[in-house]
Design a protein around this motif. Structure first.
Motif, PDB file in Angstrom:
ATOM      1  N   GLY A 404       0.822  -1.212   0.000  1.00 14.54           N
ATOM      2  CA  GLY A 404       0.000   0.000   0.000  1.00 14.54           C
ATOM      3  C   GLY A 404       0.849   1.251   0.000  1.00 14.54           C
ATOM      4  N   LYS A 405       1.954   1.232   0.756  1.00 19.04           N
ATOM      5  CA  LYS A 405       2.844   2.393   0.789  1.00 19.04           C
ATOM      6  C   LYS A 405       3.548   2.591  -0.544  1.00 19.04           C
ATOM      7  N   VAL A 406       3.982   1.498  -1.173  1.00 17.50           N
ATOM      8  CA  VAL A 406       4.616   1.601  -2.492  1.00 17.50           C
ATOM      9  C   VAL A 406       3.628   2.168  -3.507  1.00 17.50           C
ATOM     10  N   LEU A 407       2.367   1.778  -3.374  1.00 13.11           N
ATOM     11  CA  LEU A 407       1.330   2.255  -4.297  1.00 13.11           C
ATOM     12  C   LEU A 407       0.808   3.643  -3.916  1.00 13.11           C
ATOM     13  N   ALA A 408       1.391   4.215  -2.852  1.00 16.29           N
ATOM     14  CA  ALA A 408       1.058   5.582  -2.406  1.00 16.29           C
ATOM     15  C   ALA A 408      -0.426   5.748  -2.082  1.00 16.29           C
ATOM     16  N   LEU A 409      -0.985   4.776  -1.371  1.00  9.92           N
ATOM     17  CA  LEU A 409      -2.373   4.895  -0.945  1.00  9.92           C
ATOM     18  C   LEU A 409      -2.471   6.006   0.104  1.00  9.92           C
ATOM     19  N   PRO A 410      -3.539   6.784   0.071  1.00 14.81           N
ATOM     20  CA  PRO A 410      -3.721   7.821   1.092  1.00 14.81           C
ATOM     21  C   PRO A 410      -3.954   7.176   2.459  1.00 14.81           C
ATOM     22  N   PRO A 411      -3.750   7.939   3.549  1.00  9.88           N
ATOM     23  CA  PRO A 411      -3.886   7.387   4.895  1.00  9.88           C
ATOM     24  C   PRO A 411      -5.216   6.679   5.156  1.00  9.88           C
ATOM     25  N   SER A 412      -6.313   7.242   4.668  1.00  5.71           N
ATOM     26  CA  SER A 412      -7.624   6.617   4.904  1.00  5.71           C
ATOM     27  C   SER A 412      -7.703   5.249   4.244  1.00  5.71           C
ATOM     28  N   GLU A 413      -7.153   5.119   3.025  1.00  5.25           N
ATOM     29  CA  GLU A 413      -7.164   3.829   2.330  1.00  5.25           C
ATOM     30  C   GLU A 413      -6.231   2.832   3.001  1.00  5.25           C
ATOM     31  N   LEU A 414      -5.103   3.326   3.528  1.00  7.73           N
ATOM     32  CA  LEU A 414      -4.187   2.440   4.255  1.00  7.73           C
ATOM     33  C   LEU A 414      -4.869   1.883   5.501  1.00  7.73           C
ATOM     34  N   ASN A 415      -5.665   2.695   6.179  1.00  4.60           N
ATOM     35  CA  ASN A 415      -6.409   2.213   7.344  1.00  4.60           C
ATOM     36  C   ASN A 415      -7.416   1.147   6.947  1.00  4.60           C
ATOM     37  N   ASN A 416      -8.132   1.378   5.839  1.00  6.15           N
ATOM     38  CA  ASN A 416      -9.082   0.377   5.346  1.00  6.15           C
ATOM     39  C   ASN A 416      -8.370  -0.920   4.984  1.00  6.15           C
ATOM     40  N   LEU A 417      -7.201  -0.780   4.344  1.00  6.14           N
ATOM     41  CA  LEU A 417      -6.413  -1.961   3.961  1.00  6.14           C
ATOM     42  C   LEU A 417      -5.965  -2.724   5.209  1.00  6.14           C
ATOM     43  N   LYS A 418      -5.553  -1.986   6.238  1.00  3.78           N
ATOM     44  CA  LYS A 418      -5.099  -2.630   7.470  1.00  3.78           C
ATOM     45  C   LYS A 418      -6.222  -3.454   8.095  1.00  3.78           C
ATOM     46  N   LEU A 419      -7.406  -2.854   8.205  1.00  2.00           N
ATOM     47  CA  LEU A 419      -8.539  -3.572   8.794  1.00  2.00           C
ATOM     48  C   LEU A 419      -8.959  -4.765   7.948  1.00  2.00           C
ATOM     49  N   ALA A 420      -8.995  -4.573   6.635  1.00  2.00           N
ATOM     50  CA  ALA A 420      -9.397  -5.670   5.742  1.00  2.00           C
ATOM     51  C   ALA A 420      -8.405  -6.818   5.805  1.00  2.00           C
ATOM     52  N   ALA A 421      -7.099  -6.500   5.863  1.00  2.00           N
ATOM     53  CA  ALA A 421      -6.073  -7.539   5.955  1.00  2.00           C
ATOM     54  C   ALA A 421      -6.192  -8.305   7.274  1.00  2.00           C
ATOM     55  N   LEU A 422      -6.469  -7.568   8.367  1.00  2.48           N
ATOM     56  CA  LEU A 422      -6.630  -8.220   9.671  1.00  2.48           C
ATOM     57  C   LEU A 422      -7.821  -9.182   9.675  1.00  2.48           C
TER      58      LEU A 422
END
Length: 568
Positions: A404-422
């Protein structure tokens, strides 16, 4: 009788002469007032700033008093120094903007007494001898100095010297300069008030805009960054800084520092009471420091560490519910004017808004941490059923965030990704242990039941309002880029991006860790397999992001911690 007549005639002649002189003086004063007022009418055209206004009026004064040299000095409300705002004549170059301590010279005497000063014998005048010297490059000379007053308040002084006709000053010259000063004082005061109120309006607009920016995010780091930008912008300063109190050590630390030397000062810590910032944190009192180098409260270690020179400073406390959590600073005012009491009021207003924004961000952060903690607990509960999948969720999370960081996702999307991955495998709670823990190959019916975890999970998560936005990531992390995946057979960019990211992370971890039915494969083998499946099973852009993150050692710690012994 003849003597009486001659005396009467003499008196009449004297009276007539006095009347002529008075009339002449009145006409001169009226002409002077007219020229000043005419100057006022030209202000919008000729004076785009107070500096030009002062220069304009000094020119009028020198013209009407027939003098070659002069200056206008204003009293600074904060430092109590005199500031030269206009200067013409001998040795005047470079003197505008200079601060002069309110000492024992002529201008200081006029300021303190509110009375005009008039001398006709410069060689024996005590104040002139004290004020003039070789270092000034100006020989002592006759001088007029009058106060600029509004009611009983002295704004500054006007002084002139060096008559063009080389004659001594007369009492009439003093009357003329007094009259001019009264006119100029009124104009200057009005202009200063207008500028102050105009500045106040502009800064209130800026504060409103800043308030909107501060309240438009709940990201703690972003709030602090915007606070610093706001401090520098609102105070028109060279640099701004935010120092927060470390509750564990009771020290102030630089949370954010803008400017060229910002990174160096982040290492510095101040005890409560140490330095100007420490004093403000201890007392809760805002302060303007016009000359920090002469202030006993000033700590030089910040300047020494950053190779910075602090010329002046404004510092205010940041309070949350009457508790001081830090201080806000603006350093080195840009332009000739120092920080003022107006600045102090506006800066404290900004600090109050920053306090609210930081408090809200902290509360949001605590809620997020509680939320993520709950999600992690649920993930751990799933993995507790199977020793082979222990740590799988956390590794998928680490790989996903790296991509997500390499793809430069904004902070809100990174949070969504974190929850979805968990929570990507939360649906496995509904899968029977006989299928979930089966060591061998699954039958078709068993495989279909296992695949149903992608539809069970969303039903569980959808009950929590705050988690509904991550449902697509949970439901579609087994979709394949060519449309052959499940549960919906989505293809390409129909698959949500967070689902495409989790799919790559899930596949890589499954390949490189031991499972009941096979041993984990080496990392390089898994990377080669990802490349082969790029564009078919997986999004090529996401695969490339994974490889870039791997090469940049973004996953090093996670890879080293995984249970598989296959490393080559």
């Amino acid at each position: 009788m003849m003597i009486t007549k001659r005396s009467s005639k003499g008196r009449r002649t004297t009276d007539q002469t006095g009347a002529v002189l008075r009339l002449k003086r009145e006409l001169t004063l009226e002409r002077a007032k007219r020229e000043v007022l005419q100057g006022v009418s030209r202000i919008p055209l000729e004076a785009q700033s107070l500096d030009r206004l002062y220069d304009h009026y000094l020119g009028v004064i020198l013209k009407l008093t027939r003098t070659k040299s002069g200056s206008i000095l204003l009293l600074d409300e904060v430092t109590k120094n005199l500031i030269i705002v206009a200067c013409k004549g001998k040795a005047s170059e470079g003197r505008v903007g200079k601060h002069i301590p309110l000492g024992g010279g002529i201008a200081g005497w006029v300021i303190r007494t509110g009375q005009s000063y008039f001398t006709v014998d410069s060689e024996h005048d005590r104040l002139i001898k004290k004020e003039f010297g070789r270092e000034n490059g100006v020989a002592p000379q006759n001088r007029l100095c009058v106060p600029l007053k509004i009611a009983r308040r002295v704004l500054g002084v006007v002084e002139v010297m060096d008559r063009k006709d080389r004659r001594p000053f007369r009492r009439e010259d003093l009357y003329l300069l007094d009259a001019l000063a009264a006119q100029v004082a009124a104009v200057v005061e009005n202009a200063r008030l207008f500028e102050k109120y105009d500045s106040k309006v502009r800064k209130l607009r800026t504060l409103k805009e800043i308030s909107r920016l501060l309240n438009s995010t709940l990201d703690e780091k972003e709030v602090k960054r915007r606070a610093m930008e706001a401090a520098t912008r609102l105070m028109e300063a060279e640099v701004g800084s935010l120092l927060l109190i470390d509750d564990a050590t009771h020290e102030l630390y630089f949370e954010v520092e803008l400017g060229k030397r910002g990174e160096r000062v982040k290492e510095i810590r101040l005890k409560i009471g140490e330095g100007i910032a420490g004093w403000v944190a201890k007392t809760g009192e805002p302060v303007i420091v016009a000359d920090p180098q002469k202030d006993p409260r000033f700590s030089r270690k910040v300047d020494e560490k950053s190779s910075f020179v602090t010329r002046n400073m404004i510092c205010v406390p940041i309070k949350v519910k009457d508790r001081i959590i830090g201080v806000l600073q603006a350093i080195n005012k840009l332009g000739p004017q120092p920080f003022s009491k107006w600045d102090l009021e506006e800066f404290q207003s900004l600090a109050d808004q920053v306090a609210v924004a930081i408090d809200n961000a902290n509360l949001y952060k605590e809620l997020q941490e509680t939320f993520f903690g709950t999600a992690e607990a649920l993930a751990d509960a799933i993995e507790a059923k199977d020793a082979y999948t222990a740590g799988h969720t956390r590794r998928v999370l680490a790989y996903s965030i790296a991509m997500g960081k390499v793809l430069a996702l904004p902070p809100s999307e990174l949070n969504n990704l974190k929850l979805a991955a968990l929570l990507h495998d939360i649906g496995k709670i509904g899968i029977e242990d006989s299928i979930l823990l089966k060591p061998g190959k699954l039958e078709n019916a068993e495989r279909q039941r296992m695949e149903s975890h992608t539809t069970i999970g969303p039903k569980i998560v959808d009950r929590v309002k705050q988690l509904r936005k991550i449902v697509p990531g949970i439901m579609h992390h087994h979709e394949e880029y060519d449309g052959t995946g499940y549960p919906s057979g989505l293809k390409g960019h129909q698959i949500p991006l967070i689902a495409r990211i989790i799919a790559v992370a899930d596949f890589f971890d499954a390949m490189t860790t031991d499972r009941p039915y096979r041993k984990g494969r080496p990392i390089q083998t898994a990377l080669e397999e990802l490349r082969k499946l790029s564009g078919t099973q997986f999004d090529g852009k996401v695969v490339e992001a994974f490889i870039r993150a791997y090469r940049a050692d973004e996953m090093n710690e996670t890879l080293m911690a995984r249970p598989s012994t296959s490393t080559a």
